[in-house]
Scaffold this motif. Structure first.
Motif, mmCIF file in Angstrom:
data_model
loop_
_atom_site.group_PDB
_atom_site.id
_atom_site.type_symbol
_atom_site.label_atom_id
_atom_site.label_comp_id
_atom_site.label_asym_id
_atom_site.label_seq_id
_atom_site.Cartn_x
_atom_site.Cartn_y
_atom_site.Cartn_z
ATOM 1 N N LYS A 26 44.562 36.411 33.927
ATOM 2 C CA LYS A 26 43.167 36.982 35.155
ATOM 3 C C LYS A 26 42.388 35.860 35.606
ATOM 4 O O LYS A 26 42.645 34.917 34.068
ATOM 5 N N GLU A 27 41.525 35.655 36.365
ATOM 6 C CA GLU A 27 41.276 34.395 37.309
ATOM 7 C C GLU A 27 40.395 35.286 38.007
ATOM 8 O O GLU A 27 40.397 35.899 38.338
ATOM 9 N N ASP A 28 38.933 34.271 37.217
ATOM 10 C CA ASP A 28 37.856 34.341 38.202
ATOM 11 C C ASP A 28 37.609 35.759 38.210
ATOM 12 O O ASP A 28 37.669 36.314 39.471
ATOM 13 N N GLY A 29 37.714 36.668 37.017
ATOM 14 C CA GLY A 29 37.846 38.259 37.116
ATOM 15 C C GLY A 29 38.173 38.493 37.529
ATOM 16 O O GLY A 29 38.150 40.229 38.234
ATOM 17 N N MET A 30 39.510 38.640 38.451
ATOM 18 C CA MET A 30 40.410 39.561 39.072
ATOM 19 C C MET A 30 41.757 39.320 38.413
ATOM 20 O O MET A 30 42.213 38.189 37.523
ATOM 21 N N TYR A 31 42.429 40.466 38.069
ATOM 22 C CA TYR A 31 43.574 40.839 37.743
ATOM 23 C C TYR A 31 44.698 40.017 38.812
ATOM 24 O O TYR A 31 44.347 39.651 40.002
ATOM 25 N N VAL A 32 45.296 39.269 38.564
ATOM 26 C CA VAL A 32 46.546 38.429 38.811
ATOM 27 C C VAL A 32 47.849 38.451 38.877
ATOM 28 O O VAL A 32 48.396 38.779 37.519
ATOM 29 N N ILE A 33 48.647 39.058 39.537
ATOM 30 C CA ILE A 33 50.491 39.949 38.914
ATOM 31 C C ILE A 33 50.938 39.213 39.958
ATOM 32 O O ILE A 33 50.915 38.849 41.837
ATOM 33 N N ASN A 34 51.779 38.510 39.226
ATOM 34 C CA ASN A 34 52.859 37.449 39.626
ATOM 35 C C ASN A 34 54.273 38.035 39.378
ATOM 36 O O ASN A 34 54.907 38.295 38.635
ATOM 37 N N THR A 35 54.745 38.203 40.932
ATOM 38 C CA THR A 35 56.360 38.995 41.080
ATOM 39 C C THR A 35 57.288 37.498 41.095
ATOM 40 O O THR A 35 58.021 38.358 40.832
ATOM 41 N N THR A 36 57.179 37.162 40.797
ATOM 42 C CA THR A 36 58.772 36.270 39.989
ATOM 43 C C THR A 36 59.024 36.546 39.130
ATOM 44 O O THR A 36 60.377 36.699 39.114
ATOM 45 N N TYR A 54 46.312 39.735 43.910
ATOM 46 C CA TYR A 54 44.981 39.676 43.728
ATOM 47 C C TYR A 54 44.104 40.350 43.418
ATOM 48 O O TYR A 54 44.516 41.575 44.501
ATOM 49 N N ILE A 55 43.867 41.333 42.291
ATOM 50 C CA ILE A 55 43.616 42.592 42.622
ATOM 51 C C ILE A 55 42.012 42.629 41.757
ATOM 52 O O ILE A 55 41.649 41.881 40.829
ATOM 53 N N LYS A 56 40.519 42.765 42.275
ATOM 54 C CA LYS A 56 39.310 43.050 41.544
ATOM 55 C C LYS A 56 38.843 44.109 41.557
ATOM 56 O O LYS A 56 38.889 44.813 43.185
ATOM 57 N N LYS A 57 38.160 44.622 41.261
ATOM 58 C CA LYS A 57 37.595 45.692 40.567
ATOM 59 C C LYS A 57 38.364 47.161 41.801
ATOM 60 O O LYS A 57 38.140 48.155 42.517
ATOM 61 N N ASN A 58 40.140 46.842 40.561
ATOM 62 C CA ASN A 58 41.044 48.066 41.062
ATOM 63 C C ASN A 58 41.442 48.023 43.404
ATOM 64 O O ASN A 58 41.669 49.026 43.741
ATOM 65 N N LYS A 59 40.716 47.259 43.910
ATOM 66 C CA LYS A 59 41.318 47.036 45.009
ATOM 67 C C LYS A 59 41.626 45.588 44.894
ATOM 68 O O LYS A 59 41.347 44.190 44.731
ATOM 69 N N VAL A 60 43.095 45.942 46.353
ATOM 70 C CA VAL A 60 43.769 44.111 46.437
ATOM 71 C C VAL A 60 42.732 42.684 47.182
ATOM 72 O O VAL A 60 42.555 43.601 48.453
ATOM 73 N N GLU A 61 42.541 42.260 46.634
ATOM 74 C CA GLU A 61 41.894 40.890 46.941
ATOM 75 C C GLU A 61 42.745 40.437 47.844
ATOM 76 O O GLU A 61 41.514 39.617 49.199
ATOM 77 N N ARG A 62 43.086 39.611 47.987
ATOM 78 C CA ARG A 62 44.265 39.231 48.836
ATOM 79 C C ARG A 62 45.615 38.436 48.102
ATOM 80 O O ARG A 62 45.877 39.228 46.982
ATOM 81 N N ILE A 63 46.990 38.400 48.862
ATOM 82 C CA ILE A 63 48.338 38.081 48.688
ATOM 83 C C ILE A 63 48.969 36.452 48.936
ATOM 84 O O ILE A 63 48.646 36.065 49.690
ATOM 85 N N GLU A 64 49.578 36.466 47.429
ATOM 86 C CA GLU A 64 49.854 35.075 47.699
ATOM 87 C C GLU A 64 51.280 34.301 47.905
ATOM 88 O O GLU A 64 52.127 35.371 46.495
#
Length: 127
Positions: A26-36, A54-64
């Motif tokens: 969790k970072e800044d209120g978002m779940y972060v899934i790392n696929t490494t 990056y996922i917030k409130k069950n929505k994808v915020e962004r992909i890094e």
């Protein structure tokens, strides 16, 4: 003595499998899934193509896009074409999102799509 050391080594090994794998944080209120590690067997043209989702409130915020061994010129095309394709979508919809593969970077594009799908599946099963 050797038996005791062997038992300790085995316990530490087993603990490493059970320990938090840092796939979801969790970072800044978002779940972060790392696929490494999650998608380590998903390969593009030159190897794995890890991402952070990056996922917030069950929505994808962004992909890094994380560091990979993909050819920079072609991977830049993949990033431009795919980076925003899942933004704003609910996780269940993003998981099913059909995206066009980048011509000339097919393996890399397919690997990115698979990493997103695996990452979103992990999120749904572990949140």
């Amino acid at each position: 003595m050797m038996m005791g050391l062997s038992m300790i080594a085995m316990a530490l090994t087993m603990q490493s499998f059970v320990a938090d794998d840092n796939v979801m944080t969790k970072e800044d209120g978002m779940y972060v899934i790392n696929t490494t590690t999650l998608g380590s067997d998903i390969e593009g043209y030159n190897g794995p193509t890890p991402l952070k989702i990056y996922i917030k409130k069950n929505k994808v915020e962004r992909i890094e896009f994380l560091k990979s061994m993909e050819t920079p010129k072609y991977y830049a095309k993949v990033k431009r074409a795919l980076m925003d394709k899942w933004n704003g979508l609910k996780v269940k919809d993003a998981k099913m999102q059909q995206v066009d593969i980048v011509t000339g970077a097919t393996y890399s594009s397919e690997a990115v799509v698979k990493n997103v799908q695996v990452g979103l599946e992990y999120y749904q099963n572990n949140k």
